[in-house]
Design a protein around this motif. Structure first.
Motif, PDB file in Angstrom:
ATOM      1  N   GLU A 335       1.003  -1.239   0.205  1.00 45.39           N
ATOM      2  CA  GLU A 335       0.003  -0.030  -0.070  1.00 45.39           C
ATOM      3  C   GLU A 335       0.976   1.104  -0.141  1.00 45.39           C
ATOM      4  OE1 GLU A 335      -0.411  -2.523   1.968  1.00 45.39           O
ATOM      5  OE2 GLU A 335      -1.883  -3.498   1.539  1.00 45.39           O
ATOM      6  N   ALA A 336       1.978   1.161   0.835  1.00 51.52           N
ATOM      7  CA  ALA A 336       2.895   2.432   0.729  1.00 51.52           C
ATOM      8  C   ALA A 336       3.401   2.554  -0.479  1.00 51.52           C
ATOM      9  CB  ALA A 336       4.164   2.213   1.958  1.00 51.52           C
ATOM     10  N   ILE A 337       3.841   1.313  -1.148  1.00 48.39           N
ATOM     11  CA  ILE A 337       4.548   1.433  -2.650  1.00 48.39           C
ATOM     12  C   ILE A 337       3.435   2.058  -3.528  1.00 48.39           C
ATOM     13  CG2 ILE A 337       5.349   0.253  -4.604  1.00 48.39           C
ATOM     14  CD1 ILE A 337       7.342   0.286  -2.737  1.00 48.39           C
ATOM     15  N   ARG A 338       2.268   1.666  -3.588  1.00 53.94           N
ATOM     16  CA  ARG A 338       1.301   2.358  -4.424  1.00 53.94           C
ATOM     17  C   ARG A 338       1.231   3.698  -4.126  1.00 53.94           C
ATOM     18  NH1 ARG A 338      -1.292  -2.977  -3.866  1.00 53.94           N
ATOM     19  NH2 ARG A 338      -2.578  -2.422  -2.202  1.00 53.94           N
ATOM     20  N   THR A 339       1.137   4.060  -2.885  1.00 58.35           N
ATOM     21  CA  THR A 339       0.984   5.577  -2.541  1.00 58.35           C
ATOM     22  C   THR A 339       2.196   6.228  -3.206  1.00 58.35           C
ATOM     23  OG1 THR A 339      -0.468   5.061  -0.496  1.00 58.35           O
ATOM     24  CG2 THR A 339       0.451   7.493  -0.681  1.00 58.35           C
ATOM     25  N   LEU A 340       3.281   5.941  -2.950  1.00 56.91           N
ATOM     26  CA  LEU A 340       4.461   6.714  -3.384  1.00 56.91           C
ATOM     27  C   LEU A 340       4.447   6.678  -4.867  1.00 56.91           C
ATOM     28  CD1 LEU A 340       7.247   4.836  -1.286  1.00 56.91           C
ATOM     29  CD2 LEU A 340       6.441   7.091  -1.161  1.00 56.91           C
ATOM     30  N   GLU A 341       3.880   5.777  -5.613  1.00 51.49           N
ATOM     31  CA  GLU A 341       3.873   5.669  -7.094  1.00 51.49           C
ATOM     32  C   GLU A 341       2.853   6.625  -7.721  1.00 51.49           C
ATOM     33  OE1 GLU A 341       5.291   1.280  -8.339  1.00 51.49           O
ATOM     34  OE2 GLU A 341       3.295   1.362  -7.884  1.00 51.49           O
ATOM     35  N   ALA A 342       1.933   6.910  -6.879  1.00 52.40           N
ATOM     36  CA  ALA A 342       0.836   7.862  -7.313  1.00 52.40           C
ATOM     37  C   ALA A 342       0.990   9.259  -7.155  1.00 52.40           C
ATOM     38  CB  ALA A 342      -0.400   7.742  -6.350  1.00 52.40           C
ATOM     39  N   TYR A 343       2.292   9.707  -6.424  1.00 50.33           N
ATOM     40  CA  TYR A 343       2.657  10.806  -6.217  1.00 50.33           C
ATOM     41  C   TYR A 343       3.633  11.449  -7.258  1.00 50.33           C
ATOM     42  CZ  TYR A 343       4.748  14.885  -3.556  1.00 50.33           C
ATOM     43  OH  TYR A 343       5.067  16.149  -3.139  1.00 50.33           O
ATOM     44  N   ALA A 344       3.410  12.749  -7.521  1.00 48.78           N
ATOM     45  CA  ALA A 344       4.267  13.278  -8.569  1.00 48.78           C
ATOM     46  C   ALA A 344       5.607  13.646  -8.596  1.00 48.78           C
ATOM     47  CB  ALA A 344       3.610  14.456  -9.117  1.00 48.78           C
ATOM     48  N   TRP A 345       6.210  13.666  -7.223  1.00 46.51           N
ATOM     49  CA  TRP A 345       7.694  13.755  -6.948  1.00 46.51           C
ATOM     50  C   TRP A 345       8.031  15.049  -7.530  1.00 46.51           C
ATOM     51  CZ3 TRP A 345       8.645  11.741  -2.737  1.00 46.51           C
ATOM     52  CH2 TRP A 345       7.977  10.308  -2.285  1.00 46.51           C
ATOM     53  N   PRO A 346       7.766  16.060  -7.282  1.00 46.33           N
ATOM     54  CA  PRO A 346       8.552  17.522  -8.042  1.00 46.33           C
ATOM     55  C   PRO A 346      10.042  17.818  -7.435  1.00 46.33           C
ATOM     56  CG  PRO A 346       7.153  18.154  -6.122  1.00 46.33           C
ATOM     57  CD  PRO A 346       6.601  16.727  -6.378  1.00 46.33           C
ATOM     58  N   GLY A 347      10.432  17.211  -6.492  1.00 44.55           N
ATOM     59  CA  GLY A 347      11.794  16.894  -5.870  1.00 44.55           C
ATOM     60  C   GLY A 347      12.358  15.775  -6.628  1.00 44.55           C
ATOM     61  N   ASN A 348      12.014  14.993  -7.355  1.00 42.53           N
ATOM     62  CA  ASN A 348      12.543  13.836  -7.970  1.00 42.53           C
ATOM     63  C   ASN A 348      13.082  12.725  -6.833  1.00 42.53           C
ATOM     64  OD1 ASN A 348      11.800  14.354 -10.741  1.00 42.53           O
ATOM     65  ND2 ASN A 348      12.939  16.226 -10.422  1.00 42.53           N
ATOM     66  N   ALA A 349      14.240  12.068  -7.352  1.00 40.51           N
ATOM     67  CA  ALA A 349      14.718  11.132  -6.442  1.00 40.51           C
ATOM     68  C   ALA A 349      15.114  11.865  -5.164  1.00 40.51           C
ATOM     69  CB  ALA A 349      15.796  10.412  -7.117  1.00 40.51           C
ATOM     70  N   ARG A 350      15.676  12.845  -5.200  1.00 44.69           N
ATOM     71  CA  ARG A 350      16.180  13.363  -3.826  1.00 44.69           C
ATOM     72  C   ARG A 350      15.178  13.852  -2.913  1.00 44.69           C
ATOM     73  NH1 ARG A 350      18.289  18.131  -5.823  1.00 44.69           N
ATOM     74  NH2 ARG A 350      20.191  17.423  -6.277  1.00 44.69           N
ATOM     75  N   ASP A 364       9.263   3.900  14.147  1.00 43.20           N
ATOM     76  CA  ASP A 364       9.956   2.711  14.874  1.00 43.20           C
ATOM     77  C   ASP A 364       9.468   1.276  14.400  1.00 43.20           C
ATOM     78  OD1 ASP A 364      11.575   4.342  16.498  1.00 43.20           O
ATOM     79  OD2 ASP A 364      10.023   4.456  18.054  1.00 43.20           O
ATOM     80  N   SER A 365       8.290   1.392  13.444  1.00 44.61           N
ATOM     81  CA  SER A 365       7.795   0.266  13.112  1.00 44.61           C
ATOM     82  C   SER A 365       8.771  -0.711  12.108  1.00 44.61           C
ATOM     83  CB  SER A 365       6.610   0.519  12.149  1.00 44.61           C
ATOM     84  OG  SER A 365       6.997   1.176  11.083  1.00 44.61           O
ATOM     85  N   ASP A 366       8.469  -1.859  12.161  1.00 46.88           N
ATOM     86  CA  ASP A 366       9.229  -2.758  11.262  1.00 46.88           C
ATOM     87  C   ASP A 366       9.144  -2.623   9.772  1.00 46.88           C
ATOM     88  OD1 ASP A 366      10.289  -3.958  13.602  1.00 46.88           O
ATOM     89  OD2 ASP A 366       8.628  -5.707  13.461  1.00 46.88           O
ATOM     90  N   ALA A 367       8.164  -2.003   9.375  1.00 46.14           N
ATOM     91  CA  ALA A 367       7.773  -1.710   7.929  1.00 46.14           C
ATOM     92  C   ALA A 367       7.232  -0.367   7.677  1.00 46.14           C
ATOM     93  CB  ALA A 367       6.828  -2.670   7.197  1.00 46.14           C
ATOM     94  N   ILE A 368       7.448   0.208   6.505  1.00 46.40           N
ATOM     95  CA  ILE A 368       7.105   1.368   6.547  1.00 46.40           C
ATOM     96  C   ILE A 368       5.439   1.261   5.675  1.00 46.40           C
ATOM     97  CG2 ILE A 368       7.215   3.621   4.684  1.00 46.40           C
ATOM     98  CD1 ILE A 368      10.296   3.159   4.896  1.00 46.40           C
TER      99      ILE A 368
END
Length: 440
Positions: A335-350, A364-368
């Motif tokens: 679910e986190a991956i899908r949300t990251l992929e849906a974002y436009a990332w104006p600052g790109n990889a940085r 502190d969780s074991d997974a993001i």
């Protein structure tokens, strides 16, 4: 209990095989891989704790749920430390078991996907990693490899928005080439005061100007036999452009205040986030310098144009930053991956790296998890065609939909689940549309 479990799990739609002892279990696993093992602690020929490492030796990713009527805490801890996914006491609560099995299978799928991102979409050039699975990144990796194989020292111009990873590509070119054991000197042209640019690049002699009490070697001289990376070359002061052009043509220079020509052997890589053609048109950049720099152009698209690179980059940053922060490597939920992929990332990889680093430091969780992501990322929703204008002569909607489905399948490399995610559809809905349009 074994027979009862096999019957109940079969009714739940799972394909099961039940065996009565450890030897039969190991033989069954050697004969055909399993997705999950329910393992009793007490077996006729061995204990579950004795069998667990042998199971993991066959398949380290295979989740194992231990079952026992002997609910000692020490045994449960030992089982988990030995690699068990969970420890379950008898009598078995079927809904609880089914939930545990679902979680274990999802965790295994996630680890497999992360491992695929980690190993399948990374090019290693000495100590520099180039990460991605888009056609653009594959093309860049191939070009870096070819330049290295040919030992090329042609000027390379890297173009792309801020944060796309131009510095990483520059270091990869250096690491893959014949100069990899020599200096790599990076210079940000915007960080140098205009009056000191020449001194920084070419050096100066003692007494060349006020406060120049001793001679100083410039960065080109320091990088002799290595690589110089001039970042933000579009901001090079106009007076320096002619001197840089002369250097690129002769690889000779004089220190400020000097009379002796110094010859060096360097590979020059430049980068910019500006439109250099426009800068040439308005007279901000010399046209002859532009052509001299642009011998091998490499364009790095923004992250929003290659969303398929977001997941492998996120996994790479988690691995890299966890090592730097001395933390155990965390997973990233689907679910986190899908949300990251849906974002436009104006600052790109940085920007993506900064978000990952913040999460690793503050959570502190074991997974993001998706709920840990910043609000601006969670609030984007899925990508859509908002703002798309209907052509004046109309369009054929079925043909457009079929084309978009084919594009999604190509981008997901034939993976239907991945294609459905890109289109914002469920897998069943995508399957219906594949049948509707005869796409195989």
């Amino acid at each position: 209990i074994r027979l009862w479990l096999a019957e109940r799990l079969g009714e739940a739609g799972l394909i099961t095989e039940d065996v009565a002892d450890g030897a039969s279990l190991l033989a069954a696993l050697a004969r055909e891989p399993a997705d999950l093992v329910l393992l009793d602690l007490r077996l006729p020929d061995a204990t579950g704790l004795e069998l667990l490492p042998r199971i993991k030796a066959l398949d380290a990713t295979l989740p194992v749920i231990m079952m026992t009527a002997y609910g000692e805490v020490e045994t449960a801890v030992a089982a988990v430390r030995a690699g068990a996914h969970h420890f379950l006491e008898k009598p078995i609560n079927l809904p609880e078991l089914l939930l545990l099995m679902e979680q274990a299978l999802e965790a295994r799928d996630l680890r497999s996907e992360i491992e695929r991102f980690r190993e399948g979409y990374r090019w290693q050039f000495a100590d520099v990693s180039l990460v991605g699975r888009s056609p653009a990144m594959r093309k860049i990796a191939d070009l870096i490899t070819r330049l290295g194989e040919k030992g090329s020292t042609m000027n390379v111009l890297l173009r792309g928005e801020s944060g796309t990873g131009k510095d990483v590509v520059a270091r990869a070119i250096h690491a893959r080439g014949p100069r990899r054991t020599q200096p790599f000197v990076a210079v940000n042209c915007t960080s140098l005061p205009e009056q000191l640019v020449e001194s920084e690049l070419f050096g100066h002699e003692a007494g060349a100007y006020t406060d120049a009490r001793e001679a100083k070697r410039g960065l080109f001289e320091i990088a002799h036999r290595g690589t110089v990376f001039l970042d933000e070359i579009g901001d090079m002061p106009k007076p320096m452009q002619a001197k840089l052009l002369h250097f690129l043509e002769t690889y000779e220079f004089r220190r400020v205040g000097g009379v002796r020509s110094i010859e060096v052997d360097v590979h020059v890589i430049t980068a910019t986030n500006r439109n250099l053609e426009a800068a040439v048109a308005v007279g901000e950049l010399r046209e002859d310098l532009f052509y001299r720099l642009n011998v091998v152009p490499i364009v790095i698209p923004p992250l929003r144009e290659r969303p398929e690179d977001i997941a492998p980059l996120a996994v790479h940053f988690v691995e890299l930053l966890c090592h730097d922060l001395r933390q155990p490597v965390r997973e990233v939920t689907k679910e986190a991956i899908r949300t990251l992929e849906a974002y436009a990332w104006p600052g790109n990889a940085r920007e993506l790296r900064n978000v990952i680093e913040r999460l690793l430091l503050l959570e502190d969780s074991d997974a993001i998890q998706v709920e840990q992501l910043p609000a601006e990322i969670r609030g984007t929703g899925t990508r859509n065609a908002k703002g798309m204008v209907l052509p004046a002569n109309g369009l054929e909607l079925d043909a457009l939909e079929r084309d978009l489905i084919c594009q999604a399948l190509a981008r997901a490399e034939g993976n239907k689940t991945g294609a459905a995610r890109l289109l914002g559809l469920s897998r069943d809905t995508l399957r219906y549309r594949l049948e509707k349009y005869g796409i195989h």
